[in-house]
Scaffold this motif. Structure first.
Motif, mmCIF file in Angstrom:
data_model
loop_
_atom_site.group_PDB
_atom_site.id
_atom_site.type_symbol
_atom_site.label_atom_id
_atom_site.label_comp_id
_atom_site.label_asym_id
_atom_site.label_seq_id
_atom_site.Cartn_x
_atom_site.Cartn_y
_atom_site.Cartn_z
ATOM 1 N N ASP A 1 -36.695 32.271 19.369
ATOM 2 C CA ASP A 1 -38.124 32.582 19.245
ATOM 3 C C ASP A 1 -38.651 33.767 18.636
ATOM 4 N N SER A 2 -37.808 34.857 18.941
ATOM 5 C CA SER A 2 -38.292 35.976 18.553
ATOM 6 C C SER A 2 -38.105 36.355 17.098
ATOM 7 N N VAL A 3 -37.379 35.379 16.377
ATOM 8 C CA VAL A 3 -37.210 35.623 14.917
ATOM 9 C C VAL A 3 -37.746 34.581 14.121
ATOM 10 N N LYS A 4 -38.349 33.510 14.670
ATOM 11 C CA LYS A 4 -38.951 32.579 13.854
ATOM 12 C C LYS A 4 -40.070 32.940 13.055
ATOM 13 N N GLY A 5 -39.831 32.451 11.925
ATOM 14 C CA GLY A 5 -40.842 32.878 10.888
ATOM 15 C C GLY A 5 -40.748 34.005 10.069
ATOM 16 N N ARG A 6 -39.789 34.797 10.766
ATOM 17 C CA ARG A 6 -39.131 36.161 9.956
ATOM 18 C C ARG A 6 -37.738 35.953 9.529
ATOM 19 N N PHE A 7 -37.065 35.263 10.046
ATOM 20 C CA PHE A 7 -35.692 35.023 9.436
ATOM 21 C C PHE A 7 -35.170 33.762 8.951
ATOM 22 N N THR A 8 -34.440 33.723 8.097
ATOM 23 C CA THR A 8 -33.938 32.361 7.649
ATOM 24 C C THR A 8 -32.623 32.476 7.512
ATOM 25 N N ILE A 9 -31.718 31.373 7.969
ATOM 26 C CA ILE A 9 -30.227 31.155 7.674
ATOM 27 C C ILE A 9 -30.247 30.183 6.709
ATOM 28 N N SER A 10 -29.192 30.419 5.830
ATOM 29 C CA SER A 10 -28.856 29.393 4.682
ATOM 30 C C SER A 10 -27.126 29.455 4.704
ATOM 31 N N ARG A 11 -26.898 28.492 3.700
ATOM 32 C CA ARG A 11 -25.391 28.607 3.526
ATOM 33 C C ARG A 11 -25.145 28.119 2.262
ATOM 34 N N ASP A 12 -23.999 28.312 1.483
ATOM 35 C CA ASP A 12 -23.414 27.812 0.303
ATOM 36 C C ASP A 12 -22.255 27.711 0.499
ATOM 37 N N ASN A 13 -21.973 26.266 0.617
ATOM 38 C CA ASN A 13 -20.718 25.531 1.117
ATOM 39 C C ASN A 13 -19.501 25.614 -0.212
ATOM 40 N N ALA A 14 -19.976 25.824 -1.367
ATOM 41 C CA ALA A 14 -19.016 25.992 -2.451
ATOM 42 C C ALA A 14 -18.690 27.350 -2.438
ATOM 43 N N LYS A 15 -19.208 28.340 -2.018
ATOM 44 C CA LYS A 15 -18.878 29.671 -1.933
ATOM 45 C C LYS A 15 -18.325 30.071 -0.561
ATOM 46 N N LYS A 16 -18.424 29.044 0.258
ATOM 47 C CA LYS A 16 -17.895 29.272 1.824
ATOM 48 C C LYS A 16 -18.720 30.604 2.365
ATOM 49 N N MET A 17 -20.042 30.536 2.354
ATOM 50 C CA MET A 17 -20.683 31.757 2.590
ATOM 51 C C MET A 17 -21.855 31.328 3.368
ATOM 52 N N VAL A 18 -22.404 32.124 4.421
ATOM 53 C CA VAL A 18 -23.889 31.834 5.177
ATOM 54 C C VAL A 18 -24.546 33.157 4.881
ATOM 55 N N TYR A 19 -25.781 32.960 5.171
ATOM 56 C CA TYR A 19 -26.629 34.072 4.867
ATOM 57 C C TYR A 19 -27.525 34.145 5.992
ATOM 58 N N LEU A 20 -28.066 35.368 6.077
ATOM 59 C CA LEU A 20 -29.297 35.502 7.118
ATOM 60 C C LEU A 20 -30.245 36.619 6.302
ATOM 61 N N GLN A 21 -31.316 35.907 5.932
ATOM 62 C CA GLN A 21 -32.580 36.701 5.152
ATOM 63 C C GLN A 21 -33.399 37.059 6.345
ATOM 64 N N MET A 22 -33.553 38.496 6.560
ATOM 65 C CA MET A 22 -34.449 38.893 7.568
ATOM 66 C C MET A 22 -35.678 39.640 6.886
ATOM 67 N N ASN A 23 -36.679 39.247 7.261
ATOM 68 C CA ASN A 23 -38.099 39.837 6.840
ATOM 69 C C ASN A 23 -38.805 40.287 7.996
ATOM 70 N N SER A 24 -39.848 41.222 7.613
ATOM 71 C CA SER A 24 -40.951 41.861 8.566
ATOM 72 C C SER A 24 -39.971 42.166 9.735
ATOM 73 N N LEU A 25 -38.846 42.980 9.467
ATOM 74 C CA LEU A 25 -38.195 43.593 10.438
ATOM 75 C C LEU A 25 -38.867 44.540 11.623
ATOM 76 N N LYS A 26 -38.292 44.494 12.845
ATOM 77 C CA LYS A 26 -39.089 45.186 13.780
ATOM 78 C C LYS A 26 -37.951 46.180 14.713
ATOM 79 N N PRO A 27 -38.257 47.221 15.162
ATOM 80 C CA PRO A 27 -37.216 48.006 15.801
ATOM 81 C C PRO A 27 -36.259 47.332 16.803
#
Length: 120
Positions: A61-87
């Motif tokens: 709940d603390s990151v909903k709307g600010r963070f986005t998880i995604s994946r690239d299966n071909a590259k075997k990568m997982v990402y976390l885009q973090m926006n509006s970061l807080k202390p």
């Protein structure tokens, strides 16, 4: 042998953005479910975001709307885009993945962690 290596952490000002990457290497056939966790000193590691085989995502709940998880299966990568970061997002972030190896077995693996500091 399978390795998960995170990258992309660092120091960012409040309101800023970072993109974390998790690279799976070695005897990796495929990544099943994956997630990002974070931990601060004296606290338990907590799930921040998860993604299933079919791309279904879920977030703390603390990151909903600010963070986005995604994946690239071909590259075997997982990402976390973090926006509006807080202390309070300051923590060591860990990648966690259920990986099917080229030998046919499935295990849970953890990365070594990447530090994120949100401070002015």
């Amino acid at each position: 042998q399978v390795q998960l290596v995170e990258s992309g952490g660092g120091l960012v000002q409040p309101g800023g953005s970072l993109r974390l990457s998790c690279a799976a290497s070695g005897s990796v056939f495929s990544i099943n479910a994956a997630g990002w966790y974070r931990q601060t000193p004296g606290k338990e590691r907590e799930l921040v975001a998860g993604i299933t085989n079919d791309g279904t995502t879920h977030y703390a709940d603390s990151v909903k709307g600010r963070f986005t998880i995604s994946r690239d299966n071909a590259k075997k990568m997982v990402y976390l885009q973090m926006n509006s970061l807080k202390p309070e997002d300051t923590a060591v972030y860990y990648c966690n993945s259920e990986i099917r190896t080229t030998f046919g077995s499935t295990y849970i693996y953890w990365g070594q962690g990447t530090q994120v500091i949100v401070s002015s």
